[in-house]
Design an enzyme around this catalytic site. Structure first.
Site, PDB file in Angstrom:
ATOM      1  N   ALA A  14       0.856  -1.190   0.000  1.00  0.00           N
ATOM      2  CA  ALA A  14       0.000   0.000   0.000  1.00  0.00           C
ATOM      3  C   ALA A  14       0.890   1.238   0.000  1.00  0.00           C
ATOM      4  O   ALA A  14       1.948   1.252   0.615  1.00  0.00           O
ATOM      5  CB  ALA A  14      -0.901   0.007   1.222  1.00  0.00           C
ATOM      6  N   SER A 260       6.287   5.935   9.775  1.00  0.00           N
ATOM      7  CA  SER A 260       6.437   4.665   9.072  1.00  0.00           C
ATOM      8  C   SER A 260       5.077   4.051   8.808  1.00  0.00           C
ATOM      9  O   SER A 260       4.061   4.489   9.347  1.00  0.00           O
ATOM     10  CB  SER A 260       7.289   3.702   9.903  1.00  0.00           C
ATOM     11  OG  SER A 260       6.491   3.146  10.925  1.00  0.00           O
ATOM     12  N   LYS A 261       5.077   3.027   7.973  1.00  0.00           N
ATOM     13  CA  LYS A 261       3.823   2.352   7.645  1.00  0.00           C
ATOM     14  C   LYS A 261       3.185   1.764   8.899  1.00  0.00           C
ATOM     15  O   LYS A 261       1.977   1.637   8.988  1.00  0.00           O
ATOM     16  CB  LYS A 261       4.087   1.249   6.612  1.00  0.00           C
ATOM     17  CG  LYS A 261       4.520   1.807   5.267  1.00  0.00           C
ATOM     18  CD  LYS A 261       4.528   0.764   4.168  1.00  0.00           C
ATOM     19  CE  LYS A 261       4.695   1.460   2.807  1.00  0.00           C
ATOM     20  NZ  LYS A 261       4.576   0.548   1.673  1.00  0.00           N
ATOM     21  N   ARG A 262       3.998   1.382   9.860  1.00  0.00           N
ATOM     22  CA  ARG A 262       3.455   0.771  11.086  1.00  0.00           C
ATOM     23  C   ARG A 262       2.886   1.799  12.064  1.00  0.00           C
ATOM     24  O   ARG A 262       2.153   1.456  12.972  1.00  0.00           O
ATOM     25  CB  ARG A 262       4.545  -0.045  11.796  1.00  0.00           C
ATOM     26  CG  ARG A 262       4.832  -1.372  11.148  1.00  0.00           C
ATOM     27  CD  ARG A 262       5.969  -2.074  11.867  1.00  0.00           C
ATOM     28  NE  ARG A 262       7.160  -1.226  11.912  1.00  0.00           N
ATOM     29  CZ  ARG A 262       8.032  -1.108  10.911  1.00  0.00           C
ATOM     30  NH1 ARG A 262       7.849  -1.792   9.805  1.00  0.00           N
ATOM     31  NH2 ARG A 262       9.070  -0.312  11.007  1.00  0.00           N
TER      32      ARG A 262
END
Ligand code: GLU
Length: 501
Positions: A14, A260-262
Site C-alpha cells: 500500500a 512509518s507504515k506501522r
C-alpha cells in the site's frame, strides 16, 4: 519543452501518504505548467513485488482526483509504462555502455561478495575502482576468460564503471547545491543476473526516454542521484537531464523520526490513502477513505505537509494549489504529521459540503444503522449537525432521534437534573406550540421561552429537559433547531411523553 513529470512508485505494498504527497507535488507542477502527469510503475525488484499494489496505487490517485495523463491504464505515446514490460530495452542500454567502456560484466557470486565484505574492517566493502581489478569482471579477467564466461552463459551482473576523482554537482530545487565526489561512490549494479535492470538504470533510461523534465521524489533518493548524474553523462544525455527536487521526510507526530507504515496502527490513525482489507484482521489497513476523510481535505492537508506559499492561507482547492504551488518553497526540514490538523482540514471541507454531495453516503449509512429514513427530514438533520462534526460519518449516529420514535434516554444524566416541577412546564410548552406559526426555530423558540418565563420555573432546569425529551440526551444542538427539523407534531408528542415519565 513541455513539463513532463512522473510519479514512479514501486508496487511493493500500500502506498504510504509520503508517496501520495510525492505524487501530488508532481501533479501540481505538471498542471501548473500545462504539462503531463505520468504514472510509471517501477516493478523491477521481483523480490518485493506485491500483487494488488499497482491497482491500489491507481485507485488512490483516482480517489484523490490526481488524474493521470499517461500511465498503465490510460496508455500514451511513451509506453509501456510498466518497467517489467520494457526489459529488453534496458539490456541494450547496459550493453551499449559496456561497448563504450563505461560499464562492465561482473561474475562475482553472492558468496564472493560476502567473503570480501567479511574480510574488510567494519564490513564496509565497496565495489569500486580500488578493488575492481581484484574481482571477477570483464576489466580484470583476460579477453579469453571473458569470452569463455559469456559463452558458458555464466550468470553476470553489469556494473557502472565509476571513475574516481570527479565531482558531481546537483542543483536541487529544495536542497540547493549538493556536491558528491565520485571517489566515494561504488560501481553500482545496473543490470542484475535475474535479467532485470536495477532501479538506477531503469529509472534514468525511462526518465530520458519519456522526456521527463522535472524529477520530484523523496529525499531518500538524493544519494542515488549522484549515480544517476553519472549515468546521464555516460549516455551523453546530460543536456536534457531533468531538474531535481528531493522532498523532506514526513515525521512521526512527536517529531521523532520518519512516519512509518506501522505508525498508523501504533498511533491509531491512517497513514494510507485507501483501506487495504485483508482476511487476516491484523493485516488489514485503514485508509483515510475508510476513516471517513474527504479526498479534497487529504489533498489540501498533504500539500501543506512540507510546503506552503508563504501566506496565512490554509484552505486551498486543487485549482488554487495548482496556481500557487512553487517547488522552490518546499521546506528542507521534515514535516511533522499532525492528525488533529488533518481532522481540522477535513472539518473545513465537511462544513462546506452541499447536501447533494453527502446524500448518498448519509443514506447508505442510515440504512446500515437500521434507520427508517422516510420517518425524518434528512436534509434538515444534515444541515443541523453538519457544523458539529469533523467527519461526515459522524452525522448519522448523532441524527438517530430524527428517524425513530423509540428514543433511548440517558437516564443516569437525566435523573441527576430532573425536578418534578418541570413536568407541568413541559406540558405547557407543548400547549403553547400547538398553534404557533410558522413552526420554526425563532417563532416556536420565542413562544416556548415566554411560556417558561411565565411559569416561574428556572429556564436552566427546563431547557435541558426539553432537549432530553427530543433526543434522549443532555447534549446536542439548540432545542428549537432540533424541534424545527423534527416538526411540530413529533416535538409536542415527545414533550408530553417525557412529562409523563
Ligand atoms: N521507484 C522509486 C520509488 O519507489 C522511484 C524513485 C524516483 O522517483 O526516482 O520511490
Amino acid at each position: 519543452m513541455p513539463n513532463r513529470l512522473r510519479f514512479a512508485p514501486s508496487p511493493t505494498g500500500a502506498l504510504h501518504i509520503g508517496g501520495i504527497r510525492t505524487a501530488l507535488y508532481n501533479f501540481l507542477l505538471a498542471r501548473q505548467k500545462g504539462g503531463q502527469f505520468i504514472l510509471r510503475i517501477e516493478d523491477t525488484d521481483q523480490n518485493r513485488f506485491v500483487p494488488g499494489a499497482e491497482a491500489y496505487i491507481i485507485r488512490s490517485l483516482e480517489w484523490l482526483g490526481l488524474q493521470m495523463d499517461e500511465g498503465p491504464v490510460s496508455g500514451g505515446l511513451y509506453g509501456p509504462y510498466k518497467q517489467s514490460e520494457r526489459l529488453l530495452m534496458y539490456k541494450d542500454y547496459a550493453t551499449k555502455l559496456i561497448d563504450e567502456g563505461k560499464a562492465y560484466y561482473a561474475w562475482d557470486t553472492a558468496e564472493d561478495l560476502e567473503a570480501k565484505r567479511q574480510s574488510v574492517q567494519d564490513h564496509s566493502f565497496k565495489y569500486d575502482a580500488s578493488v575492481r581489478t581484484h574481482m571477477k569482471n570483464s576489466l580484470s579477467l583476460s579477453g579469453e576468460e571473458v569470452k569463455t564466461n559469456l559463452e558458458a552463459d555464466l550468470p553476470y551482473t553489469i556494473r557502472l564503471k565509476v571513475e574516481p576523482g570527479q565531482s558531481i554537482i546537483i542543483q536541487d530545487k529544495v536542497r540547493g547545491e549538493v556536491v558528491f565526489d565520485s571517489t566515494e561512490l561504488d560501481d553500482k549494479v545496473l543490470f542484475k543476473s535475474d535479467g532485470f535492470p536495477t532501479y538506477h538504470l531503469a529509472n534514468v533510461v525511462d526518465d530520458h526516454l519519456m522526456d521527463i523534465s522535472d524529477v520530484i521524489r523523496g529525499e531518500e533518493w538524493l544519494p542515488s542521484t549522484a549515480h544517476h548524474v553519472l549515468l546521464y553523462r555516460a549516455f551523453g544525455w546530460e543536456d536534457t537531464m531533468p531538474t531535481f527536487s528531493h522532498l523532506p521526510l514526513i515525521l512521526k507526530p512527536n517529531g521523532n523520526g520518519k512516519l512509518s507504515k506501522r505508525d498508523g496502527q501504533k498511533f491509531g490513525f491512517p497513514v494510507f490513502p485507501l483501506a487495504w482489507p485483508s482476511d487476516n484482521p491484523a493485516e488489514s489497513i485503514e485508509g483515510f477513505d475508510s476513516y471517513g476523510f474527504e479526498p479534497e481535505a487529504v489533498v489540501n492537508f498533504l500539500a501543506l505537509l512540507g510546503w506552503n506559499p508563504g501566506t496565512e492561507q490554509e484552505i486551498f482547492s486543487l485549482e488554487e494549489l495548482i496556481a500557487n504551488f512553487d517547488p522552490e518553497k518546499i521546506h528542507k526540514a521534515g514535516a511533522r504529521f499532525d492528525f488533529d490538523k488533518a481532522l481540522w482540514f477535513n472539518q473545513q471541507y465537511v462544513h462546506k459540503l452541499e447536501f447533494s454531495d453527502a446524500e448518498e453516503r448519509l443514506r447508505t449509512q442510515g440504512q446500515a444503522l437500521g434507520f427508517d429514513l422516510n420517518a425524518g427530514d434528512l436534509v434538515g438533520a444534515f444541515r443541523l449537525l453538519q457544523p458539529r462534526v469533523s467527519l461526515l460519518k459522524e452525522i448519522m449516529p448523532l441524527a438517530y432521534y430524527f428517524f425513530t420514535d423509540s428514543i433511548e434516554f440517558d437516564n443516569e444524566e437525566i435523573n441527576k437534573k430532573w425536578k418534578p416541577e418541570v413536568a407541568p412546564v413541559l406540558e405547557k410548552v407543548a400547549d403553547a406550540l400547538q398553534n404557533v406559526e410558522p413552526f420554526n426555530f425563532d417563532v416556536a423558540g420565542a413562544a416556548a421561552k415566554e411560556m417558561i418565563n411565565s411559569s416561574g420555573v428556572k429556564m436552566g432546569l427546563v431547557m435541558p429537559m426539553l432537549r432530553a425529551a427530543l433526543t434522549g440526551t443532555m447534549q446536542g444542538p439548540d432545542v428549537f433547531a432540533i424541534a424545527e427539523v423534527l416538526g411540530r407534531e413529533k416535538t409536542i408528542q415527545r414533550f408530553r411523553d417525557f412529562a409523563k415519565r
